[in-house]
Design an enzyme around this catalytic site. Structure first.
Site, PDB file in Angstrom:
ATOM      1  N   LYS A 166      -9.956 -10.311   3.513  1.00  0.00           N
ATOM      2  CA  LYS A 166      -9.234  -9.366   2.825  1.00  0.00           C
ATOM      3  C   LYS A 166     -10.014  -8.005   3.126  1.00  0.00           C
ATOM      4  O   LYS A 166     -10.937  -7.447   2.774  1.00  0.00           O
ATOM      5  CB  LYS A 166      -9.219  -9.566   1.369  1.00  0.00           C
ATOM      6  CG  LYS A 166      -8.597  -8.775   0.595  1.00  0.00           C
ATOM      7  CD  LYS A 166      -6.878  -8.978   0.747  1.00  0.00           C
ATOM      8  CE  LYS A 166      -6.233  -7.775   0.270  1.00  0.00           C
ATOM      9  NZ  LYS A 166      -4.909  -7.869   0.822  1.00  0.00           N
ATOM     10  N   LYS A 206      -2.447  -9.857  -3.131  1.00  0.00           N
ATOM     11  CA  LYS A 206      -1.328  -9.784  -4.062  1.00  0.00           C
ATOM     12  C   LYS A 206      -0.098 -10.366  -4.051  1.00  0.00           C
ATOM     13  O   LYS A 206       0.704 -10.773  -4.657  1.00  0.00           O
ATOM     14  CB  LYS A 206      -1.091  -8.292  -4.451  1.00  0.00           C
ATOM     15  CG  LYS A 206      -0.361  -7.604  -3.363  1.00  0.00           C
ATOM     16  CD  LYS A 206       0.885  -7.054  -3.324  1.00  0.00           C
ATOM     17  CE  LYS A 206       1.414  -6.353  -1.969  1.00  0.00           C
ATOM     18  NZ  LYS A 206       0.810  -6.506  -0.694  1.00  0.00           N
ATOM     19  N   LYS A 247       2.339 -12.561   3.789  1.00  0.00           N
ATOM     20  CA  LYS A 247       3.546 -12.240   2.875  1.00  0.00           C
ATOM     21  C   LYS A 247       4.516 -13.417   3.429  1.00  0.00           C
ATOM     22  O   LYS A 247       5.276 -13.792   2.571  1.00  0.00           O
ATOM     23  CB  LYS A 247       4.150 -11.128   3.465  1.00  0.00           C
ATOM     24  CG  LYS A 247       3.227  -9.571   3.079  1.00  0.00           C
ATOM     25  CD  LYS A 247       4.027  -8.532   3.725  1.00  0.00           C
ATOM     26  CE  LYS A 247       3.095  -7.244   3.604  1.00  0.00           C
ATOM     27  NZ  LYS A 247       2.367  -7.284   2.343  1.00  0.00           N
ATOM     28  N   GLY A 250       0.731  -1.164  -0.115  1.00  0.00           N
ATOM     29  CA  GLY A 250       0.014   0.033   0.023  1.00  0.00           C
ATOM     30  C   GLY A 250       0.811   1.368   0.051  1.00  0.00           C
ATOM     31  O   GLY A 250       0.401   2.082  -0.491  1.00  0.00           O
ATOM     32  N   ASN A 251       1.955   1.165   0.718  1.00  0.00           N
ATOM     33  CA  ASN A 251       2.812   2.555   0.846  1.00  0.00           C
ATOM     34  C   ASN A 251       3.309   2.852  -0.343  1.00  0.00           C
ATOM     35  O   ASN A 251       3.894   4.141  -0.437  1.00  0.00           O
ATOM     36  CB  ASN A 251       3.835   2.388   2.352  1.00  0.00           C
ATOM     37  CG  ASN A 251       4.748   1.329   1.700  1.00  0.00           C
ATOM     38  OD1 ASN A 251       4.553   0.572   1.152  1.00  0.00           O
ATOM     39  ND2 ASN A 251       6.106   1.497   2.043  1.00  0.00           N
TER      40      ASN A 251
HETATM   41  N1  LIG Z   1       5.564 -10.057  12.708  1.00  0.00           N
HETATM   42  C1  LIG Z   1       5.521  -8.780  11.991  1.00  0.00           C
HETATM   43  N2  LIG Z   1       6.707  -8.221  11.208  1.00  0.00           N
HETATM   44  C2  LIG Z   1       6.687  -7.229  10.662  1.00  0.00           C
HETATM   45  N3  LIG Z   1       5.705  -6.345  10.551  1.00  0.00           N
HETATM   46  C3  LIG Z   1       4.347  -6.798  10.997  1.00  0.00           C
HETATM   47  C4  LIG Z   1       4.315  -8.076  11.665  1.00  0.00           C
HETATM   48  N4  LIG Z   1       2.993  -8.233  12.021  1.00  0.00           N
HETATM   49  C5  LIG Z   1       2.335  -7.402  11.532  1.00  0.00           C
HETATM   50  N5  LIG Z   1       3.238  -6.340  11.005  1.00  0.00           N
HETATM   51  C6  LIG Z   1       2.643  -5.359  10.467  1.00  0.00           C
HETATM   52  O1  LIG Z   1       2.364  -5.658   8.838  1.00  0.00           O
HETATM   53  C7  LIG Z   1       2.530  -4.367   7.812  1.00  0.00           C
HETATM   54  C8  LIG Z   1       2.768  -4.909   6.549  1.00  0.00           C
HETATM   55  O2  LIG Z   1       1.599  -5.344   6.078  1.00  0.00           O
HETATM   56  P1  LIG Z   1       0.587  -4.551   5.105  1.00  0.00           P
HETATM   57  O3  LIG Z   1       0.481  -2.962   5.595  1.00  0.00           O
HETATM   58  O4  LIG Z   1      -0.608  -5.166   4.979  1.00  0.00           O
HETATM   59  O5  LIG Z   1       1.349  -4.677   3.823  1.00  0.00           O
HETATM   60  P2  LIG Z   1       1.231  -3.957   2.404  1.00  0.00           P
HETATM   61  O6  LIG Z   1       2.685  -3.231   2.383  1.00  0.00           O
HETATM   62  O7  LIG Z   1       1.044  -5.125   1.449  1.00  0.00           O
HETATM   63  O8  LIG Z   1       0.172  -3.065   2.235  1.00  0.00           O
HETATM   64  C9  LIG Z   1       3.779  -3.764   8.522  1.00  0.00           C
HETATM   65  O9  LIG Z   1       3.789  -2.413   8.391  1.00  0.00           O
HETATM   66  C10 LIG Z   1       3.494  -4.188  10.083  1.00  0.00           C
HETATM   67  O10 LIG Z   1       2.681  -2.971  10.955  1.00  0.00           O
HETATM   68  N1  LIG Z   2      -4.924  -7.197  -3.254  1.00  0.00           N
HETATM   69  C1  LIG Z   2      -4.182  -6.750  -2.489  1.00  0.00           C
HETATM   70  O1  LIG Z   2      -3.477  -7.807  -1.713  1.00  0.00           O
HETATM   71  O2  LIG Z   2      -4.098  -5.436  -1.914  1.00  0.00           O
HETATM   72  P1  LIG Z   2      -3.115  -4.753  -0.807  1.00  0.00           P
HETATM   73  O3  LIG Z   2      -1.812  -5.274  -1.001  1.00  0.00           O
HETATM   74  O4  LIG Z   2      -3.562  -3.324  -1.200  1.00  0.00           O
HETATM   75  O5  LIG Z   2      -3.961  -5.185   0.328  1.00  0.00           O
END
Ligand SMILES: Nc1ncnc2c1ncn2[C@@H]1O[C@H](COP(=O)(O)OP(=O)(O)O)[C@@H](O)[C@H]1O
Ligand SMILES: NC(=O)OP(=O)(O)O
Length: 316
Positions: free
Chosen positions: A127, A212, A274, A10-11
């Site tokens: 999700k 994703k 992930k 997302g970032n």
């Molecule tokens: N065990 C972990 N180790 C590292 N980060 C974690 C953990 N558990 C939860 N997180 C959180 O998961 C986030 C990443 O997931 P998310 O924001 O859903 O990913 P995306 O970058 O795909 O949008 C990190 O920013 C952190 O806050």
């Molecule tokens: N489709 C999907 O996984 O989107 P995000 O990574 O933004 O949650």
């Protein structure tokens, strides 16, 4: 030259401002970072999420009427976000490459991901999509939208959740392979790909959003990638994340991290998919996967940042 599938979180696309201009700006910043892989001589395959965007687009569908301007279903909203984000990335990557004196083509592929219509995920939405809500807003949202399911998202607030079946296959992977072999940078499986089920010769969209990270792992396996890199907002994978005894992993072997996955130690909807996606890639290919921060790309290329999951036993 290594073939590297990079999955963007997302970032990489969205900060607080969800306007098209702000997202284009964020994507341009991301593209500048990704060019480092190309400068390093690697063949990039880019994929990205769409959780915030597809949730926002669904909210916009609430303004539709049932006659002249009907609401679009979730699979079509997924396709629309894939197109929009692909368009932003395609142009941003091309610009960043040209700024570095590299003339390489970049193309987004409308990608469909095959799922099983009997996947239990359809009965168990998981999700998170769209904006974060405060705890105090949840009761009113549920009253307004009785069909919504809302859950707490990894300590960051409350979000609507939708079904997220597992990807079985990537419909366009033969074409993607040829694009890669031609040295073109493809942007594929955006938002996990449009979820479809196969009925005879027909592909039929389903109301879901695929993770994703899982489809990134799938495409990386299908195109024989040398590495899967999942870029997010945190420097790596932690054991006991957010606790005083949290421990960041530098290198870990797949059997070791599997034990922690099996013990449900990673947050659902954020770090767990992930790690699972990375583990699947490593097990199927024997090649390493890295989970790390977008801002650390140069260090990840040098091997000094991020969590590397490898097949063979290494130091934790
Ligand atoms: N065990 C972990 N180790 C590292 N980060 C974690 C953990 N558990 C939860 N997180 C959180 O998961 C986030 C990443 O997931 P998310 O924001 O859903 O990913 P995306 O970058 O795909 O949008 C990190 O920013 C952190 O806050
Ligand atoms: N489709 C999907 O996984 O989107 P995000 O990574 O933004 O949650």
């Amino acid at each position: 030259m290594a073939k590297i599938v990079v999955a963007l979180g997302g970032n990489a696309i969205l900060s607080k401002d969800a306007s098209a201009n702000a997202q284009i700006k964020a994507v341009k910043q991301t593209a500048k970072v990704l060019v480092n892989f190309v400068k390093n001589g690697d063949q990039l395959i880019i994929t990205h999420g769409n959780g915030p965007q597809v949730g926002n687009l669904l909210l916009q569908q609430l303004a539709a009427d049932n006659n002249e301007n009907p609401a679009m279903p979730l699979d079509t909203c997924g396709a629309m976000t894939q197109g929009a984000i692909g368009y932003w990335f395609q142009n941003a990557m091309k610009e960043a490459l040209l700024d570095n004196g590299i003339n390489k083509d970049v193309v987004s592929v409308v990608t469909q991901t095959l799922v099983d219509e009997n996947d239990p995920a359809f009965q168990n939405p998981s999700k998170p999509i769209g904006p974060f809500y405060k705890a105090g807003e949840v009761a009113e949202l549920k009253a307004q939208h009785p069909d919504w399911q809302i859950v707490e998202d990894a300590g960051r607030g409350y979000r609507r959740v939708v079904p997220s079946p597992k990807p079985l296959a990537i419909n366009e992977y033969h074409a993607i392979k040829q694009i890669v072999d031609a040295g073109i940078i493809p942007i594929v499986s955006g938002g996990g790909g449009i979820p479809v089920v196969k009925k005879g010769n027909q592909l039929i969209g389903t109301e879901a959003v695929i993770d994703k990270d899982f489809s990134a792992s799938k495409i990386a396996q299908l195109i024989d990638a040398d590495q899967l890199i999942i870029l997010t907002s945190v420097g790596g994978v932690f054991y006991h994340y957010g606790k005083p005894n949290q421990q960041e992993l530098k290198e870990v072997d797949v059997d070791e991290i599997q034990k922690h996955l099996d013990a449900d130690e990673f947050a659902k909807g954020s770090m767990e998919p992930k790690v699972q996606a990375a583990v699947d890639f490593v097990r199927q290919t024997g090649h390493p996967a890295v989970i790390g921060a977008l801002e650390d790309v140069q260090e990840i290329i040098r091997g000094t940042e991020g969590t590397t999951i490898k097949k063979q036993r290494v130091r934790v």
